[in-house]
Design a protein around this motif. Sequence first.
Motif, PDB file in Angstrom:
ATOM      1  N   VAL A 180      54.785  38.698  92.182  1.00 59.91           N
ATOM      2  CA  VAL A 180      55.950  38.165  91.474  1.00 59.91           C
ATOM      3  C   VAL A 180      55.624  36.833  90.803  1.00 59.91           C
ATOM      4  O   VAL A 180      56.385  36.360  89.941  1.00 59.91           O
ATOM      5  CB  VAL A 180      57.117  38.005  92.485  1.00 59.91           C
ATOM      6  CG1 VAL A 180      56.877  36.836  93.427  1.00 59.91           C
ATOM      7  CG2 VAL A 180      58.446  37.845  91.773  1.00 59.91           C
ATOM      8  N   GLN A 181      54.467  36.254  91.149  1.00 60.37           N
ATOM      9  CA  GLN A 181      54.057  35.009  90.492  1.00 60.37           C
ATOM     10  C   GLN A 181      53.835  35.211  88.992  1.00 60.37           C
ATOM     11  O   GLN A 181      53.938  34.252  88.218  1.00 60.37           O
ATOM     12  CB  GLN A 181      52.784  34.483  91.141  1.00 60.37           C
ATOM     13  CG  GLN A 181      52.945  34.095  92.605  1.00 60.37           C
ATOM     14  CD  GLN A 181      51.641  33.668  93.242  1.00 60.37           C
ATOM     15  OE1 GLN A 181      51.239  32.520  93.127  1.00 60.37           O
ATOM     16  NE2 GLN A 181      50.982  34.606  93.900  1.00 60.37           N
ATOM     17  N   VAL A 182      53.530  36.436  88.575  1.00 59.35           N
ATOM     18  CA  VAL A 182      53.370  36.698  87.138  1.00 59.35           C
ATOM     19  C   VAL A 182      54.697  36.467  86.410  1.00 59.35           C
ATOM     20  O   VAL A 182      54.733  35.860  85.321  1.00 59.35           O
ATOM     21  CB  VAL A 182      52.868  38.136  86.927  1.00 59.35           C
ATOM     22  CG1 VAL A 182      52.748  38.447  85.441  1.00 59.35           C
ATOM     23  CG2 VAL A 182      51.526  38.332  87.623  1.00 59.35           C
ATOM     24  N   LEU A 183      55.798  36.915  87.005  1.00 60.98           N
ATOM     25  CA  LEU A 183      57.111  36.659  86.398  1.00 60.98           C
ATOM     26  C   LEU A 183      57.413  35.170  86.380  1.00 60.98           C
ATOM     27  O   LEU A 183      57.965  34.652  85.396  1.00 60.98           O
ATOM     28  CB  LEU A 183      58.190  37.414  87.184  1.00 60.98           C
ATOM     29  CG  LEU A 183      58.083  38.944  87.194  1.00 60.98           C
ATOM     30  CD1 LEU A 183      59.207  39.535  88.038  1.00 60.98           C
ATOM     31  CD2 LEU A 183      58.143  39.486  85.781  1.00 60.98           C
ATOM     32  N   ALA A 184      57.075  34.471  87.455  1.00 62.97           N
ATOM     33  CA  ALA A 184      57.288  33.026  87.472  1.00 62.97           C
ATOM     34  C   ALA A 184      56.459  32.330  86.395  1.00 62.97           C
ATOM     35  O   ALA A 184      56.894  31.342  85.797  1.00 62.97           O
ATOM     36  CB  ALA A 184      56.948  32.472  88.852  1.00 62.97           C
ATOM     37  N   PHE A 185      55.247  32.843  86.133  1.00 65.08           N
ATOM     38  CA  PHE A 185      54.382  32.291  85.086  1.00 65.08           C
ATOM     39  C   PHE A 185      55.074  32.340  83.721  1.00 65.08           C
ATOM     40  O   PHE A 185      55.171  31.327  83.014  1.00 65.08           O
ATOM     41  CB  PHE A 185      53.078  33.093  85.079  1.00 65.08           C
ATOM     42  CG  PHE A 185      52.124  32.741  83.972  1.00 65.08           C
ATOM     43  CD1 PHE A 185      51.170  31.767  84.143  1.00 65.08           C
ATOM     44  CD2 PHE A 185      52.179  33.402  82.756  1.00 65.08           C
ATOM     45  CE1 PHE A 185      50.286  31.453  83.133  1.00 65.08           C
ATOM     46  CE2 PHE A 185      51.305  33.101  81.737  1.00 65.08           C
ATOM     47  CZ  PHE A 185      50.357  32.124  81.921  1.00 65.08           C
ATOM     48  N   PHE A 186      55.593  33.502  83.353  1.00 63.79           N
ATOM     49  CA  PHE A 186      56.244  33.631  82.040  1.00 63.79           C
ATOM     50  C   PHE A 186      57.585  32.892  82.009  1.00 63.79           C
ATOM     51  O   PHE A 186      57.954  32.318  80.965  1.00 63.79           O
ATOM     52  CB  PHE A 186      56.437  35.107  81.696  1.00 63.79           C
ATOM     53  CG  PHE A 186      55.157  35.805  81.347  1.00 63.79           C
ATOM     54  CD1 PHE A 186      54.545  35.586  80.129  1.00 63.79           C
ATOM     55  CD2 PHE A 186      54.552  36.679  82.240  1.00 63.79           C
ATOM     56  CE1 PHE A 186      53.362  36.230  79.796  1.00 63.79           C
ATOM     57  CE2 PHE A 186      53.373  37.321  81.917  1.00 63.79           C
ATOM     58  CZ  PHE A 186      52.767  37.090  80.695  1.00 63.79           C
ATOM     59  N   ASN A 187      58.318  32.876  83.105  1.00 66.38           N
ATOM     60  CA  ASN A 187      59.570  32.129  83.125  1.00 66.38           C
ATOM     61  C   ASN A 187      59.321  30.633  82.958  1.00 66.38           C
ATOM     62  O   ASN A 187      60.103  29.925  82.301  1.00 66.38           O
ATOM     63  CB  ASN A 187      60.316  32.393  84.437  1.00 66.38           C
ATOM     64  CG  ASN A 187      60.920  33.781  84.478  1.00 66.38           C
ATOM     65  OD1 ASN A 187      61.225  34.361  83.440  1.00 66.38           O
ATOM     66  ND2 ASN A 187      61.107  34.321  85.666  1.00 66.38           N
ATOM     67  N   LEU A 188      58.241  30.132  83.564  1.00 67.54           N
ATOM     68  CA  LEU A 188      57.903  28.719  83.391  1.00 67.54           C
ATOM     69  C   LEU A 188      57.547  28.415  81.946  1.00 67.54           C
ATOM     70  O   LEU A 188      57.954  27.378  81.400  1.00 67.54           O
ATOM     71  CB  LEU A 188      56.737  28.376  84.322  1.00 67.54           C
ATOM     72  CG  LEU A 188      56.315  26.909  84.387  1.00 67.54           C
ATOM     73  CD1 LEU A 188      57.442  26.042  84.913  1.00 67.54           C
ATOM     74  CD2 LEU A 188      55.083  26.746  85.269  1.00 67.54           C
ATOM     75  N   HIS A 189      56.811  29.315  81.297  1.00 67.86           N
ATOM     76  CA  HIS A 189      56.473  29.122  79.881  1.00 67.86           C
ATOM     77  C   HIS A 189      57.740  29.093  79.015  1.00 67.86           C
ATOM     78  O   HIS A 189      57.896  28.218  78.152  1.00 67.86           O
ATOM     79  CB  HIS A 189      55.541  30.246  79.443  1.00 67.86           C
ATOM     80  CG  HIS A 189      55.350  30.335  77.958  1.00 67.86           C
ATOM     81  ND1 HIS A 189      54.600  29.425  77.245  1.00 67.86           N
ATOM     82  CD2 HIS A 189      55.844  31.227  77.046  1.00 67.86           C
ATOM     83  CE1 HIS A 189      54.629  29.758  75.960  1.00 67.86           C
ATOM     84  NE2 HIS A 189      55.367  30.842  75.819  1.00 67.86           N
ATOM     85  N   ILE A 190      58.661  30.013  79.267  1.00 69.42           N
ATOM     86  CA  ILE A 190      59.895  30.074  78.478  1.00 69.42           C
ATOM     87  C   ILE A 190      60.748  28.833  78.720  1.00 69.42           C
ATOM     88  O   ILE A 190      61.319  28.241  77.780  1.00 69.42           O
ATOM     89  CB  ILE A 190      60.674  31.352  78.832  1.00 69.42           C
ATOM     90  CG1 ILE A 190      59.881  32.590  78.382  1.00 69.42           C
ATOM     91  CG2 ILE A 190      62.048  31.352  78.174  1.00 69.42           C
ATOM     92  CD1 ILE A 190      60.470  33.904  78.861  1.00 69.42           C
ATOM     93  N   ALA A 191      60.840  28.381  79.979  1.00 71.96           N
ATOM     94  CA  ALA A 191      61.672  27.216  80.289  1.00 71.96           C
ATOM     95  C   ALA A 191      61.138  25.949  79.640  1.00 71.96           C
ATOM     96  O   ALA A 191      61.901  25.155  79.072  1.00 71.96           O
ATOM     97  CB  ALA A 191      61.756  27.040  81.811  1.00 71.96           C
TER      98      ALA A 191
END
Length: 633
Positions: A180-191
């Motif tokens: 699930v860290q992959v989703l956190a990676f992209f969410n951090l980029h978007i934020a």
Amino acid sequence: MAVSALELRPRNAVALLDAALRLSSRSAGVWALTLPGGAAVVAAMLYLAESARMGWPLAVPSLLLTLAWFLRGVGQGAASHYVQALLLGTQGEPSAWASLRAALGRMPALFIAVTYLLGLNTLLVLVTGGLGYLLLSAHGVGYAAMMQGRGSPLNLYGVCSRLLGPARGTAVWVRALMGVQVLAFFNLHIALNFLLMLGRKLVGVDLTFAERFASLDNGQWLLFLAATTFALFEPVRAAVATLLLVDGRVRQEGLDLLASVQQLPARNVGRPLPSPGASRDAAVLAVALGLGLLAATPARAAEAAEPLAPSEARQRLTEVAAACEAATPEDAAELYAPLDALGPQEAVKLDRFVRRVERLAYDVEDCDEARAVLLRGLATLGATVDAQAKADARAAAARAKDILARPEFAQAAPKAEKETPEAPVPPESPGWWRRFIDWLGELLKKLFEPAREAPRQEPGTPLVTGASAANVLVVVLVTLTLAVLGVVLLRALNRRKPGEGDEGVQVSTVDASTLAGDAHHALSRPPEGWAHLADELAARGAYREAVRSLYLALLSRLHRDGAILYDETLSNWDYLHQFRGRAEWKAPFRELTRRFDFAWYGNEPVGVDGYRAFRTLTEPLLAAPPRPEVAGA
């Protein structure tokens, strides 16, 4: 926040990860222990990547990354100790400082575990292509296992496998769910990109270069996102490791079955309250079932041999303990005290427990396992007896309270005048973190609180008050002001000088003689002069300065062609936004602007190949003939 025995049950991977996320989000101590090491790893990795990109020596960055990784190992050990104290402790809220001191006390073992885990994970990824990293996941609880001191750090994988027991399969699925860290990676980029957009749109800050850096085609930005995501999941890793060890202990020792037995309702037929004899029977049944679980052997309908008496069982267990050096005679007297509470009905279970310990000690000759089974069984027996005694005490207290609640035992109410109010106990002052959270909550509540409804008009009050009249007057004045400004603006836009018509935008140029002494002004030289200067600089090896001269030649040519209006106060990307030249020039102009910003402002090294590529892109724009309308003007 200790876990009750009623909550001890085997959990699947999803439940364990969910519990770890909840625990990490609610405990500030886990973040305080893991974030310093995570931040150090992020900073060291960025420094190492920048040194490799710029061609600097890598000895110091590599040393800093190694020290940061060891600091992370100490933080993981301290966080695992903190989570275990939070789950299983009985002394209230644990202290982060106490967990840090415990980790420092086991620092040599933690350092060995850091080296062991790094080498093992690297070997698994390189040899198996990452598949072994997912399938062999028992060592993921390495730091938590080292904090318990259950084995040698040189045999870390074996120690972790033994502590997990049947929970090893759950550890594999937990590691897979950590993807699930992959989703956190992209969410951090978007934020982060959303915050940059807000800063540019609302505050008006020029963040063009920052937005260009925060792009997925930038390797340093990807490294920053990956390292930051890894650091943000550090508390979750510590919590998951500790929960996995607790789950493994529950599965091995049968504590979940013992908790289920404690939840069984007591049989009560025809009597309002249980008698003391019934309470003793329930206690004896719970103790007997506890011993049966500890023995971990299937129950049989009857035993062929005569069951042992408690005194004989105590003597034989003492002999086993002496043979395996499990306890001293003084300690044994205290450990075997709960055996005296057993009756003849439970002698069969006790006999099986004694025979199993003797078989491990004498037949199998595994004193370590016999000692572990003996101590664990006696400790669980004492805990079961104590828990039942507490339950009996609570039942007795409830019965006494019901008796005292009868009318004949009611006391007269004291007189009001003689009542003395109790001194108020001053509340305990909250910590700085709680005060900050409360202040932030109040601020957000005020910001997002819906507008209050207007008070209802009471009869007899005037319809028009002084405040409402003032509000109406302000609205009228603001409307009139905006109308006047709009009229003035329209007149200024419609006012045209004679002869202007629709001939297009007039390009105002500056006399080159007045700018000859300013080497930074693009209009101080013609495009050919800047291009000739760029070739001279490139021949001397000054490729960055040569790229700058070519870009100034391009700006000078575009200004003379009417594509841009050169102004020293504008940025390069402002020229691109106001570009009014030929449509086929805009794409190469954007690419040249990007390359120039990275070379000149980003200090990116430029070689002969980079200069030639920049010269190749610039040449068609400098050699193109001018537009007819500009040439005629």
